[in-house]
Design a protein around this motif. Structure first.
Motif, PDB file in Angstrom:
ATOM      1  N   ARG A  87       0.715  -1.251  -0.026  1.00 24.59           N
ATOM      2  CA  ARG A  87      -0.066  -0.145  -0.015  1.00 24.59           C
ATOM      3  C   ARG A  87       0.777   1.200  -0.064  1.00 24.59           C
ATOM      4  N   ILE A  88       0.624   2.097  -0.955  1.00 22.75           N
ATOM      5  CA  ILE A  88       1.509   3.436  -0.973  1.00 22.75           C
ATOM      6  C   ILE A  88       0.470   4.655  -0.935  1.00 22.75           C
ATOM      7  N   ARG A  89       0.986   5.721  -0.234  1.00 26.51           N
ATOM      8  CA  ARG A  89       0.183   6.887  -0.131  1.00 26.51           C
ATOM      9  C   ARG A  89       1.219   8.082  -0.447  1.00 26.51           C
ATOM     10  N   VAL A  90       0.926   8.848  -1.164  1.00 30.17           N
ATOM     11  CA  VAL A  90       1.862  10.006  -1.601  1.00 30.17           C
ATOM     12  C   VAL A  90       1.206  11.289  -1.579  1.00 30.17           C
ATOM     13  N   ALA A  91       1.882  12.378  -0.837  1.00 30.18           N
ATOM     14  CA  ALA A  91       1.313  13.626  -0.830  1.00 30.18           C
ATOM     15  C   ALA A  91       2.134  14.668  -1.075  1.00 30.18           C
ATOM     16  N   VAL A  92       2.042  15.621  -1.930  1.00 30.84           N
ATOM     17  CA  VAL A  92       2.932  16.788  -1.944  1.00 30.84           C
ATOM     18  C   VAL A  92       2.365  17.940  -1.721  1.00 30.84           C
ATOM     19  N   THR A  93       2.734  18.890  -0.861  1.00 26.58           N
ATOM     20  CA  THR A  93       2.091  20.114  -0.253  1.00 26.58           C
ATOM     21  C   THR A  93       3.165  21.293  -0.313  1.00 26.58           C
ATOM     22  N   ASN A  94       2.434  22.352  -0.453  1.00 27.80           N
ATOM     23  CA  ASN A  94       3.312  23.563  -0.227  1.00 27.80           C
ATOM     24  C   ASN A  94       3.028  24.361   0.878  1.00 27.80           C
ATOM     25  N   ARG A  95       4.163  24.584   1.728  1.00 27.62           N
ATOM     26  CA  ARG A  95       3.545  25.302   2.995  1.00 27.62           C
ATOM     27  C   ARG A  95       2.678  26.677   2.918  1.00 27.62           C
ATOM     28  N   ARG A  96       2.776  27.350   1.844  1.00 23.40           N
ATOM     29  CA  ARG A  96       1.746  28.321   1.733  1.00 23.40           C
ATOM     30  C   ARG A  96       0.345  28.010   1.039  1.00 23.40           C
TER      31      ARG A  96
END
Length: 226
Positions: free
Chosen positions: A181-190
């Motif tokens: 199982r894989i979970r990927v999240a890309v976020t930006n601090r702003r």
């Protein structure tokens, strides 16, 4: 010589679930490549203003500007020696979305100087990202991105965190189903969430030498700088 991931993790590598240890032992020493096939329950992206940036990245197989559910998925982890003499492992993800497949390409090497795995993104390795890998108490793997750098010719710039993306990857193995199982999240601090996906897949291991690196899997350009 152990795998590039075991070298980066040190003793922490032994705390991973046995199936994760095998998957992340893919390399020239083990002689194994890994091909995973499964389905992503969900591929998502952030607010509407994010999509043009994802579309731009997609021209070099960086991120995916489409969304979907129950999307057939393939990941190819194949070791080889790059043109600079470094052991390299491909992380080429293909999402079979309606309207045509989309790829998210990366190639990874171990950086002794930076004491981490170095993740070159895209078809031309213009973006280099430090990855820190840790074993969680349940034996799953947590990967977090660090500094991003942009390289093109003489240009060598650190990407400010204000405009960069922070990636978090969690990978585990489900003994009941025999699937990763894989979970990927890309976020930006702003700007908040940018892109991500989650789902499951089964892994098949093949002889790396016999399997080889198929055409189109290696990047067009290989960056020497760590």
């Amino acid at each position: 010589m152990t795998s590039i991931f075991a070298r980066a993790m040190g003793d922490d590598f032994e705390r991973l679930h046995p199936q994760l240890r095998r998957r992340f032992s893919v390399g020239l020493e083990s002689g194994e490549a890994c091909v995973g096939r499964g389905s992503m329950d969900r591929i998502w992206h952030g607010r509407a203003f994010v999509k043009p940036f994802l579309a731009l990245g997609a021209t070099r197989n960086i991120l995916v500007p489409r969304t979907g559910r129950d999307v057939p998925f393939t990941i190819e982890n194949v070791p080889y020696t790059d043109s600079h003499g470094r052991e390299t492992v491909t992380f080429v993800r293909t999402f079979a979305l309606p309207g045509g497949p989309r790829r998210f390409d990366a190639t990874m090497v171990h950086s002794p100087e930076r004491s981490c795995v170095l993740d070159y993104l895209g078809t031309h390795q213009h973006l280099a990202t430090d990855l820190r890998l840790t074993a969680e108490p349940d034996g799953s793997l947590l990967i977090r991105s660090g500094e991003h750098r942009f390289r093109e010719g003489p240009v060598d710039l650190r990407v400010p965190r204000l405009i960069g993306g922070d990636a978090e990857v969690r990978e585990s193995f489900d003994d009941a189903t025999g699937r990763f199982r894989i979970r990927v999240a890309v976020t930006n601090r702003r700007f908040g969430p940018l892109f991500g996906y989650e789902g499951t897949f089964r892994a098949r291991y093949v002889d790396a030498l016999r399997h080889g690196v198929r055409a189109g899997l290696r990047p067009v350009r290989e960056e020497a700088r760590a």
